[in-house]
Design a protein around this motif. Sequence first.
Motif, mmCIF file in Angstrom:
data_model
loop_
_atom_site.group_PDB
_atom_site.id
_atom_site.type_symbol
_atom_site.label_atom_id
_atom_site.label_comp_id
_atom_site.label_asym_id
_atom_site.label_seq_id
_atom_site.Cartn_x
_atom_site.Cartn_y
_atom_site.Cartn_z
ATOM 1 N N UNK A 1 28.263 47.291 36.320
ATOM 2 C CA UNK A 1 27.691 46.156 35.592
ATOM 3 C C UNK A 1 28.748 45.158 35.129
ATOM 4 N N UNK A 2 29.870 45.668 34.646
ATOM 5 C CA UNK A 2 30.919 44.782 34.150
ATOM 6 C C UNK A 2 31.476 43.909 35.271
ATOM 7 N N UNK A 3 31.706 44.526 36.426
ATOM 8 C CA UNK A 3 32.232 43.779 37.581
ATOM 9 C C UNK A 3 31.208 42.749 38.067
ATOM 10 N N UNK A 4 29.931 43.118 38.092
ATOM 11 C CA UNK A 4 28.881 42.190 38.547
ATOM 12 C C UNK A 4 28.864 40.947 37.661
ATOM 13 N N UNK A 5 28.942 41.163 36.342
ATOM 14 C CA UNK A 5 28.927 40.029 35.401
ATOM 15 C C UNK A 5 30.143 39.131 35.613
#
Length: 487
Positions: free
Chosen positions: A232-236
């Motif tokens: 999730x952090x990378x996607x954001x």
Amino acid sequence: MAMKTLNLILIVISFFTYTQSIQNSSANIKKISDTTKVIQLNTQAFRSRLINPDITISEANKALKLALKINYINGIAESYRVIGVGNSYKNSIDAAIENYLNALSYFKRNKNLEGEAKVYNNIGNLYRDIDYNKSLENFEKSLKIATKLNIKDLVAGLNLNIGTAYQQRKNYSKALTYYRESLSMFESLENKIGIIQSHQNLGVLYLNLRDFRSAEDHLIEALKKSKEEKLNNSIAAINLTLSSVHIAQSEFEEAEKTIEEGLKYAELLDDSKLVRNYTLTSFELESKRKNYFKALTYLRKAYREDSAKFVNNISDKISLLESQHIQLEKQKENELTIAKQKNTQLFLWASIAIAIMAFFVIFLLIKIVRKSAENNRELSRLNLEISKQKDDLDMINQNLEEIIEDRTRDIKIKNKKLSEYSSHLSHQIRSPVATLKGLMLLEKDDLIEKNELVEQIGKCIYDLDDKIMNINENLNNPNKSSLIGED
């Protein structure tokens, strides 16, 4: 009788020795089991950093509690390091540096070079956006140890981080060299997260080089793999960069979709820094669309968020200073346990190291507070500048409308005068011209004397001149009545 008594004593001693041996064995088995659990908790916590940093901090705290209980030094150090990583991903810089320094202290006491290398890498990442020189200094310390120990994953990660440090200094050629080396190493190691981060950083680099096609290709590849791994952090973070690529190419609809998707993940992660960056990117998008009112709304929102964050940061700093004493007390208790196995001189050096670390943390807090204050002042200045520019544009538009109205009125008056001039010229001049024409006919037929002809022609000429002068005077004098109907 004496022999029997001696045998009985020996049997009792053997029994107690055997019982103690069993107890020690059970204790050792329990300790090994707890040690394994600490390692598992820290490993799971570290893997969760790109999915949900809160899980990272929670699981690492469980590991820390158990490691302190069994006095497992490497476990204590690694727990502090992983907690620092979690706080770093949540942009809690103060908590992150505190935990990293604790981890470094424990790794050094236990002479764990691999642990030291990892912490130096983490601290380098923390300094990356604050102090370029200190960032590189820590990365180089880590790289030296990792190369010596042949820790390939860490070496690949350090190449990536050093490349990012060079990119911050706009040394894009060096950054590209390190990024490519890192991607190659991660691919050979089949490290999925490393591959994702390499593509992500290459995307940012190509965006800075304005090679939008290459940037988009790398970012889309990173986004695809991040979604597969549910990071999730990378996607954001990737969506944030990808939206800037779309804006740069005036692909406004694509940029809007990317911002919308990335913002959902940022809010899910409760990452205030990412949310603020998305607000600023939305401001950039609406500005390029020339939707200035909406852009100003986003800028004001970012300014309000910064102001609120600044207030919260001050509160956090005070709370941190208050909790430092408690933290130092806890650490002293842990050091007393370690001191049983070490001499007094080592304990003294450890206390000095902790004091230095405390001063270092306070120094960082002061620096961060000043930086936040500067950011708020800059945002206030930008807000005032935009308001002034809007007022200036309104004033210019109003002046242009007045000028156009005055010029239109003037043109209408001049057109009217020209029309009147044309009409009166033909009307007033007709009579003298007709008289001249008649005189010419009379002269042709010898019906008028030459002297009289000259006299009449002279009268016609004077009459014609008077009429023309009269028309010009009336047209050039707006106070006189219209010429219509005059002869």
